[in-house]
Scaffold this active site. Sequence first.
Site, PDB file in Angstrom:
ATOM      1  N   ASP A 261       0.739  -1.249   0.096  1.00  0.00           N
ATOM      2  CA  ASP A 261       0.072   0.167  -0.253  1.00  0.00           C
ATOM      3  C   ASP A 261       0.864   0.883  -0.543  1.00  0.00           C
ATOM      4  OD1 ASP A 261      -2.830   1.205  -0.059  1.00  0.00           O
ATOM      5  OD2 ASP A 261      -3.405   0.687   1.501  1.00  0.00           O
ATOM      6  N   TRP A 262       0.720   2.507  -0.922  1.00  0.00           N
ATOM      7  CA  TRP A 262       1.406   3.610  -0.913  1.00  0.00           C
ATOM      8  C   TRP A 262       1.901   3.727   0.304  1.00  0.00           C
ATOM      9  CZ3 TRP A 262      -0.311   1.682  -4.283  1.00  0.00           C
ATOM     10  CH2 TRP A 262       0.175   1.532  -6.277  1.00  0.00           C
TER      11      TRP A 262
END
Length: 734
Positions: A261-262
């Site tokens: 995930d970012w």
Amino acid sequence: MKLKDIKTSIMVIAMASATTALAQSSLLRHENQIDAIIQDMTLEEKIAMLHGKNMFSSEGIPRLGIADVEYADGPFGIREEMEPHSWNSAHLTTDSATFFPTGSALAATWSTEWAYAYGKGMSREARLRGKDMILGPAINIQRIPTGGRTYEYLSEDPLLSGALAVYYTRGAQDDGTAVCLKHYALNNQEDYRGFVDVRISDRAMHEIYLRPFEMAVRDGDAWGVMAAYNKVNGRWCSENRHLLTTVLREQWGFPGMVISDWGGVHSTVDAVTSGMNVEMPGSRFMGQALLDSVRAGKVSEEVINQRVREILRVRLTVTPIAREEANRQPVGNAEEMTIALEIARRSIVLMKNEKLLPIDTRRVRTIAVIGENAVTKMALGGVGAGVKTRQEITPLEGLRKILGNDVKLQYVRGYKSYDRDSRNKRQDPIQKADPELLDEAVKAARGADLVLFFAGDNREVETEGSDRKSITLPSGQDELAEALAKANKKLITVIVSGGPVDVSTVSKVSGALVASWFNGSMGGQALAEVLTGKISPSGKLPMTWPRKLEDVPAYATGTYPQNMENNNQGDIFVDLTRNRSNDRRQQLIANYAEEDLVGYRWYDRKKVAVAYPFGHGLSYARFQYSDLQVKAVGDDLEVSFIIANRSAIDAEEVAQVYVSRVKSVISHPVKELKGFHRVALKGGERQRVTIPLRRADLCDWDEASQNWKLEPGKIRIQVGGSSTNLHLKREVNL
């Protein structure tokens, strides 16, 4: 392509996929070619593939003609193009897309057929936009109704979530776009998601929270997985060897790629050796630091080669779109809009009806349409992914289109919705009714034959990065509903939301109650068709709607919400978009004390009354179930029964099969969903419906052997239209 052709195509492909066992992943067709590519690569080229290049892309191998991997955010519509290294819009005119109904709406269809169509529609638009991998579907279990991404997720039940995830995956990947299952794993809350540590037993984790991912990997051949922000049993998901290697790759046989995930990577050596392939969106840990670690002997080049191999499997399976060919054609076209409409039609749940619906236009000549949610568009809002859609029909627009000049519609605002300005000022959505707006609404209600009250949330109330603090209706809506009911007894309330809200007040004062979700580009048209009787409602709740928040298992056990010493630590993703540090000092423990008793399992075991149960949904038709039969077919069971439509109305029904253990050494919930099927019946028609009960879905997770095992013994099979309305029962031996 006409709707009939779309449906026929979907049915043929979906049925073929369902009857063909997954012998080997389609990713494993290029191993010899990959061997040659890796042998020809420099170490620097390999490292370049293991982290973000731009905000939504990672590096290919330019020298060898291997294209970058382009990611499409998010799971219910292809996000607009962004500037390469920022969160700012690229301001293109060709990057609009269809706003598909969000996850909870798709789940309310209980339709694998339309989940397949959903995935295929998303893929077609991703391809036109030059994308290789969709960041979705989002399939975490809805542990709490207040979750900021409950609207993105599918269900509180692992079988329903898993089955829909399988067909979404097949639809997208059959069309040529990789999916990225998210968020792996146990990302069941948005508050403190960047530093919460989930503690859970191995059995509950596998049977409830990992099961949808396992189904999508094993039965759907998913090509991508996104590691979640949180920790699980003491380790970050992005460096959790048990999750990324032992479970995902070794137990399930996943050959594809894992992306973070970012901003969700926290280490170099641990991340890459545990199974992480791509750090997104930057290179803090898996860029120069990883290159240095290999040169220093802390990470072997064999590990790097394996991570590159897993990326290349996806890259060589998904045909790249030339940059000059992407974003040339408009996206959000008629075929995808039709899919969005068909899903929206089947998602709408009629929760209560005291003969007010469908609207009888012979008697109703004036309708007061009250509430901002009648005119609010839901494609954008809040934090995280949204869709710059070419079209979004609001409920009021849908009603005007369907009713035309036959009925006079008077729209009144009724309340002021919680908006971005309110959120930025940290105002509480739970406010008193505005006196002037309330008076105006009451006046309109008194002069109408019927009142349609549009209540619920919006995308600012339900948003990534934070959980709702309550399920109370915002903006004084309960107070307004009571006033409207006093002014006009013919009150219909439509709840627009992504997840459950407290309907104790509006349900009591309304003659009819409808859940219409965040229902996509065509949601307003679908809702108008249901309200006016052009189609019969057929959606079923994919999650329980509790009477009060304190009844929810995570709240009842005191394990959610967690207490913070410093409540101003922000959110990991929000901080990333604002260039703030996402380092966290305090760790929070989320102890899943309810174990496998999530949703209806808890309410059954604790005998807690609910507002509306899992699987609930009324129809304008009347259905009768009869003649239950059960037979063994190989290692599986086959359940069949007759459903009769005892009305003159054409309608669809979702039949549900639940299984209980009569006597068991191993603890089990009172009952569990083990099969379902949506069936269309013309007025007066009878059909025999057959639903397989797979051996794999009747097993328990054995912690000692780390495998699924079937406990022999007697089971009770129950069939009906909801988890609390089970018409047929039969006991059989396993």
